[in-house]
Design an enzyme around this catalytic site. Structure first.
Site, PDB file in Angstrom:
ATOM      1  N   GLY A  45       0.847  -1.180   0.000  1.00 19.70           N
ATOM      2  CA  GLY A  45       0.000   0.000   0.000  1.00 19.70           C
ATOM      3  C   GLY A  45       0.886   1.235   0.000  1.00 19.70           C
ATOM      4  O   GLY A  45       1.441   1.573  -1.025  1.00 19.70           O
ATOM      5  N   SER A 117       6.644  -4.264  -2.579  1.00 18.89           N
ATOM      6  CA  SER A 117       6.063  -2.975  -2.928  1.00 18.89           C
ATOM      7  C   SER A 117       6.282  -1.998  -1.774  1.00 18.89           C
ATOM      8  O   SER A 117       7.420  -1.834  -1.338  1.00 18.89           O
ATOM      9  CB  SER A 117       4.588  -3.191  -3.251  1.00 18.89           C
ATOM     10  OG  SER A 117       4.077  -2.091  -3.919  1.00 18.89           O
ATOM     11  N   TRP A 118       5.226  -1.368  -1.239  1.00 21.03           N
ATOM     12  CA  TRP A 118       5.445  -0.531  -0.050  1.00 21.03           C
ATOM     13  C   TRP A 118       6.141  -1.341   1.038  1.00 21.03           C
ATOM     14  O   TRP A 118       6.973  -0.804   1.780  1.00 21.03           O
ATOM     15  CB  TRP A 118       4.123   0.041   0.475  1.00 21.03           C
ATOM     16  CG  TRP A 118       4.255   0.441   1.912  1.00 21.03           C
ATOM     17  CD1 TRP A 118       3.751  -0.184   2.997  1.00 21.03           C
ATOM     18  CD2 TRP A 118       5.038   1.548   2.414  1.00 21.03           C
ATOM     19  NE1 TRP A 118       4.161   0.447   4.163  1.00 21.03           N
ATOM     20  CE2 TRP A 118       4.951   1.507   3.827  1.00 21.03           C
ATOM     21  CE3 TRP A 118       5.821   2.540   1.801  1.00 21.03           C
ATOM     22  CZ2 TRP A 118       5.597   2.440   4.636  1.00 21.03           C
ATOM     23  CZ3 TRP A 118       6.476   3.465   2.613  1.00 21.03           C
ATOM     24  CH2 TRP A 118       6.348   3.409   4.009  1.00 21.03           C
ATOM     25  N   ASP A 272       6.452  -4.555 -14.397  1.00 24.26           N
ATOM     26  CA  ASP A 272       5.812  -3.941 -13.227  1.00 24.26           C
ATOM     27  C   ASP A 272       5.583  -2.465 -13.556  1.00 24.26           C
ATOM     28  O   ASP A 272       6.527  -1.684 -13.665  1.00 24.26           O
ATOM     29  CB  ASP A 272       6.736  -4.108 -12.020  1.00 24.26           C
ATOM     30  CG  ASP A 272       6.145  -3.559 -10.733  1.00 24.26           C
ATOM     31  OD1 ASP A 272       5.266  -2.684 -10.804  1.00 24.26           O
ATOM     32  OD2 ASP A 272       6.595  -4.008  -9.667  1.00 24.26           O
ATOM     33  N   HIS A 300       3.475  -6.529 -11.249  1.00 19.59           N
ATOM     34  CA  HIS A 300       3.819  -6.077  -9.902  1.00 19.59           C
ATOM     35  C   HIS A 300       3.432  -7.050  -8.787  1.00 19.59           C
ATOM     36  O   HIS A 300       4.160  -7.182  -7.811  1.00 19.59           O
ATOM     37  CB  HIS A 300       3.112  -4.727  -9.677  1.00 19.59           C
ATOM     38  CG  HIS A 300       3.292  -4.157  -8.311  1.00 19.59           C
ATOM     39  ND1 HIS A 300       4.479  -3.595  -7.901  1.00 19.59           N
ATOM     40  CD2 HIS A 300       2.443  -4.047  -7.260  1.00 19.59           C
ATOM     41  CE1 HIS A 300       4.340  -3.166  -6.646  1.00 19.59           C
ATOM     42  NE2 HIS A 300       3.125  -3.426  -6.233  1.00 19.59           N
TER      43      HIS A 300
HETATM   44  N1  STX Z   1       1.422   1.062  -3.947  1.00 19.89           N
HETATM   45  C1  STX Z   1       2.224  -0.045  -4.108  1.00 19.89           C
HETATM   46  C2  STX Z   1       1.893  -1.141  -3.142  1.00 19.89           C
HETATM   47  O1  STX Z   1       2.542  -1.277  -2.134  1.00 19.89           O
HETATM   48  C3  STX Z   1       1.789   2.203  -4.755  1.00 19.89           C
HETATM   49  C4  STX Z   1       0.751  -1.952  -3.408  1.00 19.89           C
HETATM   50  N2  STX Z   1       0.107  -2.038  -4.510  1.00 19.89           N
HETATM   51  N3  STX Z   1      -0.923  -2.909  -4.321  1.00 19.89           N
HETATM   52  C5  STX Z   1      -0.861  -3.332  -3.086  1.00 19.89           C
HETATM   53  O2  STX Z   1       0.161  -2.770  -2.511  1.00 19.89           O
HETATM   54  C6  STX Z   1      -1.800  -4.304  -2.426  1.00 19.89           C
HETATM   55  C7  STX Z   1      -2.072  -5.445  -3.344  1.00 19.89           C
HETATM   56  C8  STX Z   1      -1.210  -4.816  -1.146  1.00 19.89           C
HETATM   57  C9  STX Z   1      -3.073  -3.633  -2.067  1.00 19.89           C
END
Ligand code: STX
Length: 319
Positions: A45, A117-118, A272, A300
């Protein structure tokens, strides 16, 4: 070659709410082997929360798997779906401190830190703050929240690859406010008008849900449309992005010297669109000691087949 897939579904053997201060209770759970090697999973997120499938990326016989929902999302309280809930006490550095509080609460000395990701940004921030606490790092879809990364996904770049879906993302914002979409979204996502808030949150969240997989995933887009989920997710993401993750310039790449000695695996999807490979490449250049995998046929999401294969291979390798 056969690809590695998720371990079987598993239920936590322990869970709870931890008081982390500022009026926050953080949901945590532990799965797998109570005597196993400790590992902590950091969700994405920010604001995405943990899911049951997240537990399944570790051998449950070998690992004591710790998961938690970061401040104001998932099962943690209070929840950011409520517009009255302030996000002032929700920053990267609060989350790093929450991890230390949870680690001590569980009586764990050191743990493997796993995040995508985050979650990769938080993993790097945590390890660079407490290098002695991370036994290994497994990070995927590398995100360091530098201005160009945010600009690419929320302003211009990804828009050129998904012009059809982009229309849905910009729809809640009047044309004369589209020069800075992250800022324009901030007021809508925090609007006292419930309809306006939900419309904006859905558009924000579904843009992400629709673009994180290599091929369209309808379930993903549906999930991101749930009003409470979408408002919390979008509010928290937007709050972090307005503040560039509460990081200094190039902080996470420059901080590699503090963690260079820690065994690590970096996994990145070539296609990604959310956190494009340029960032993973910058990290790889700064940290050639870490094992690096560019997955040729993945976007991603962690559950893209080629990504999941590398992640599970990594946790199996460290068990
Ligand atoms: N947000 C990148 C990220 O961490 C910019 C992310 N993208 N989707 C998610 O996290 C979830 C699938 C966990 C909601």
């Amino acid at each position: 070659m056969e690809l590695r897939t998720l371990y079987p579904p598993i239920e936590p053997y322990d869970s709870g709410l931890l008081d982390v201060g500022d009026g926050n209770s953080m949901y945590w759970e532990v799965c797998g082997n109570p005597d196993g090697k400790p590992a902590v999973l950091l969700h994405g997120g920010p604001g995405g929360g943990c899911t049951a499938d997240h537990r399944r990326q570790f051998d449950p016989e070998a690992y004591r798997i710790v998961l938690f929902d970061q401040r104001n999302c998932g099962r943690s309280k209070p929840h950011a779906a409520d517009p009255e809930v302030s996000l002032e006490a929700n920053t990267t550095w609060h989350l790093v401190a929450d991890m230390e509080r949870l680690r001590e609460h569980l009586g764990i000395e050191r743990w493997l830190v796993f995040g995508g990701s985050w979650g990769s940004a938080l993993a790097l921030a945590y390890a660079q703050t407490h290098p002695e606490r991370a036994t290994e790092l497994v990070i995927r879809g590398i995100f360091t929240l530098r201005p160009f990364e945010l600009y690419w996904f929320y302003q211009e770049g990804a828009s050129l690859l998904f012009p059809d879906l982009w229309e849905g993302y910009v729809a809640p914002i009047p044309e004369d406010e589209r020069e800075d979409l992250i800022t324009a979204y901030r007021s809508r996502l925090n609007s006292p008008d419930r309809e306006e808030r939900i419309t904006a949150a859905r558009a924000w969240a579904q843009w992400e849900g629709a673009t994180i997989t290599l091929l369209p995933d309808h379930d993903n887009v549906q999930e991101f449309g749930d009003p409470d989920y979408a408002v919390a997710f979008a509010r928290i993401e937007n709050h972090y992005f307005v503040h560039e993750g509460f990081f200094g310039e190039e902080q996470l790449i420059a901080g590699v010297d503090k963690i260079r000695h820690i065994p690590a695996v970096i996994v990145q999807g070539r296609y990604d669109v959310c956190t494009p490979p340029a960032t993973a490449w910058d990290l790889h250049r700064a940290w050639p000691e870490a094992e690096f995998h560019m997955v040729p046929d993945a976007g991603h999401a962690y559950n893209e087949p080629g990504i999941l294969h590398r992640l599970i291979e990594a946790t199996d390798g460290f068990r």
